[in-house]
Design a protein around this motif. Sequence first.
Motif, short mmCIF file in Angstrom:
data_model
loop_
_atom_site.label_atom_id
_atom_site.label_comp_id
_atom_site.label_asym_id
_atom_site.label_seq_id
_atom_site.Cartn_x
_atom_site.Cartn_y
_atom_site.Cartn_z
N LEU A 1 75.76 -24.13 24.53
CA LEU A 1 74.30 -24.20 24.57
C LEU A 1 73.70 -23.71 23.25
N THR A 2 74.22 -22.62 22.72
CA THR A 2 73.69 -22.06 21.48
C THR A 2 73.80 -23.06 20.34
N GLN A 3 75.00 -23.70 20.29
CA GLN A 3 75.17 -24.67 19.22
C GLN A 3 74.30 -25.90 19.43
N ALA A 4 74.15 -26.30 20.69
CA ALA A 4 73.32 -27.46 20.99
C ALA A 4 71.88 -27.18 20.60
N LEU A 5 71.47 -25.91 20.73
CA LEU A 5 70.10 -25.53 20.37
C LEU A 5 69.84 -25.80 18.89
N GLY A 6 70.79 -25.43 18.06
CA GLY A 6 70.67 -25.71 16.63
C GLY A 6 70.57 -27.20 16.38
N GLY A 7 71.40 -27.97 17.08
CA GLY A 7 71.37 -29.42 16.94
C GLY A 7 70.04 -30.01 17.38
N ALA A 8 69.51 -29.49 18.50
CA ALA A 8 68.25 -30.00 19.03
C ALA A 8 67.11 -29.74 18.05
N LEU A 9 67.15 -28.56 17.43
CA LEU A 9 66.11 -28.19 16.46
C LEU A 9 66.10 -29.18 15.31
N LEU A 10 67.28 -29.48 14.80
CA LEU A 10 67.39 -30.43 13.70
C LEU A 10 66.97 -31.83 14.16
N GLY A 11 67.42 -32.20 15.35
CA GLY A 11 67.10 -33.52 15.89
C GLY A 11 65.60 -33.70 16.05
N LEU A 12 64.94 -32.68 16.59
CA LEU A 12 63.49 -32.78 16.81
C LEU A 12 62.75 -32.86 15.48
N ALA A 13 63.20 -32.06 14.53
CA ALA A 13 62.57 -32.13 13.21
C ALA A 13 62.74 -33.54 12.66
N GLY A 14 63.91 -34.11 12.86
CA GLY A 14 64.16 -35.47 12.42
C GLY A 14 63.23 -36.46 13.09
N MET A 15 63.04 -36.32 14.40
CA MET A 15 62.17 -37.22 15.14
C MET A 15 60.74 -37.11 14.64
#
Lengths: 230, 608
Positions: free
Chosen positions: B195-209
């Motif tokens: 979950l912690t790692q996914a959170l980092g990924g989600a942050l980057l993904g959202l910024a990308g979106m």
Amino acid sequence: MIIKNLTVRFGAFTAVDDVTLEIPAGAIVGLVGESGSGKSTLARAVTGLVPYTGEITGGDPRRIQMVFQDPYASLDPRMTVGASVAEGLRVPRAARQAEVERLLSLVSLPASMAGRYPRELSGGQRQRVAVARALGARPELLVADEITSALDVSVQGSVLNLVRSLREELGLSMLFISHNLAVVRYVSDVVAVMHRGRLVEMGATEEVVGSPRDGYTRSLLEAVPRLKRA
Amino acid sequence: MRHLLRTPAGLAGTTLVALMVILAIAGPPIWGAEAERIDPAVILQGASAAHPLGTDNLGRDILARVLVAGRLSLFLALLATLIGAIGGTVLGALPAVLPRRPARLVTGTVNALVAFPGLLLAMFTAVIAGLGARGAVLGIGVAIAPGFARLTQTLAASVAGADYVSAARMLGVPRRRIMTRHVLPNIAEPLILNLTQALGGALLGLAGMSFLGLGVQPPSFDWGRLLFDGFGRIYSTPAVALGPAVAVALAGIGFNLLGDVLARAASRTAVPAGKAAPQAASMPGELDAPDPEAVLEVRDLTVTFPGGVTPVRGLSLTVAPGEIVGLVGESGSGKSLTASAIGGLVPYPGEVSAARLRLCGTDLGELPEQERRKLLGTSLAMVFQDPMASLNPALRVGGQLAEVATVHQGASRAEARTRAVDRLGHVRIPEPERRARQHPHELSGGMRQRAVIAMGLMGTPRLIIADEPTTALDVTVQRQILRLLREVTGESGAATLFISHDIAVVGELCHRVVVMYAGRVVEELPVEKLASGAAHPYTRALVASLPDMDTDRSLPLASIPGHQPSPAELGPGCAFAARCELATGRCAERPPLIPYGKAHQVACWEAS
């Protein structure tokens, strides 16, 4: 309980080949054989863990319980002893604690053990908990699959004594599986020998051990290491 | 918690995540007004003292906006991760609960989704769900879910095969309950770490979106949106775009580092926290003169692990040529570690010390590394419980045996090959020519163990150490291997150290028996005395608790109450005292190993 013409196939391989075996009420039937003889597969078939052909009569197949070889793998590490033992109980919630205590005392464990976790217990104690859990379901037949092979010799004796006392006090029928002929001889009333999926010999313990008829049983008996007692 | 801060990565990750959390809480109340204040006088400015990151097209301060945007960015990322994690876990757990056909359908769907590029999945969902924060969060959530589903499936499958799940099934516990009670709690840890790692990924993904214009829409703003707004000016006023970019990068790095460190800490098994029991350094005392006849002579062998854990304590042992000595003890007694110490195989970070460790008359401690290895390589043969541990599954049996001769004896390949086939025949492997060309998996268990013994016989071993060599074998095969060991010892005059937990096997094979308990030798006796002449209460109890073919079935079997103390639990007294019927106050002091009749030694105050 009678196991009739039981066969288990894994693809083209026949692990258990047409085994017919009677387990008299209140008796311990010892099943002995080497690795690959099909004895553990037979146990898993009888308890419904692997599919089989043939039938089991003279008892309710749902009231068969099993105790496993490795007491370190057969208890959920995240559940207390009490919760594990209570799992198979069919009693009202209020009566649960008393029943857990009764089961623990059956296997000579103090009631205080209920609050402990499996990691705090020794191998022998864990195996007692596994037996108590199985007894909670009020089984007609208890299948014990190599329950002492993961234990040290010094605690094996107490578990074997427990097995015998359960038969005497509860009249429990049991299928006791082991590769160790001396252990099987000690606890069983009847000994059955399996070899390559087939039942090669079966009879009263003293007869099979004292005057074996099958050649394979004889070679098995000769191979048992013995201490040279003076 | 402490190990989080011990490594640079852990320290950096924890600090960054802590800063982000503080920023999310404190950012808007502090800089909120500043971020919204429109100032027509300073529109589209670059970096300056008043506005370190410049201003936007309405004259708002970008630094303040970056600091305020932290809350929304992190909140949306958290939301997306939760959606993905919960959706994925449910999806991954479903096959274990559903009937066969729907279960296959779910598994197939998950497999297809895992193969689908995540960003594409996210954009696809976002476009369908509508532009804006909601669409972006859903999109990223959907993109994360397949990974979680796959992880859940894999982990659940490993737990589903456990005996305790089988036991629950037999007790009639419903499948849904097995999932929630047994499976999920036991796989929760890796899922939470992921979950912690996914959170980092989600942050980057959202910024990308947001950067692609698919995410947060004005007047709301997150880091991605700020980046999008500033990107057009990146060549004229770079600070405008770099500010939000750095914020995104730092947050992403922080969560990923933290997740990494957490995962690594969880996978590491806990080191036993043994107190360093102040053991009086074993008194070497008067070291007797070395025995010139002995093949192996060990005095005061001690193996220590960090934290004061000492599984082998002051062990002494002598083995003469042609002699088979049995080292017997229960699991945890230190017998296998003793074998490893003699063979120089104690794993790091264990430390071996000995007052004397002589093999074939040469002190191993005084030899330079290279010569010691040569000596061990040519005069010591080791046989382990699992023959596959000594055989390389990828190489042919004959080649592996031949290698011993080419490496240690400088034989030519043809010579080595002939000798390998000869040795395989010597240990009575039928058709040695053909077997030599086969791979280990084509041989039966007993045959493999013979091949390992043959490997030991490629040289001219002076010492054979066999560590539980028959434990994994059937009794009929065990018998053949024991006979082979006896023959090999007899004809080569080598000494054999046979290690086993099975006192009956030791009694059948060995000439002399050494009994170990909690890291020490408690008794050493000739095999004839084992059955009824043992002096130590532990040896006697061990013999009594062993059922054999003559045990009286009408009597209860003897057993020893309690359990063997682990190396970390050991006190200064006799380790067996707590389980001993004969224990007295004197046992608080450790009894020394003293002679007790001919070729017999015992460490017990009560033996008389």
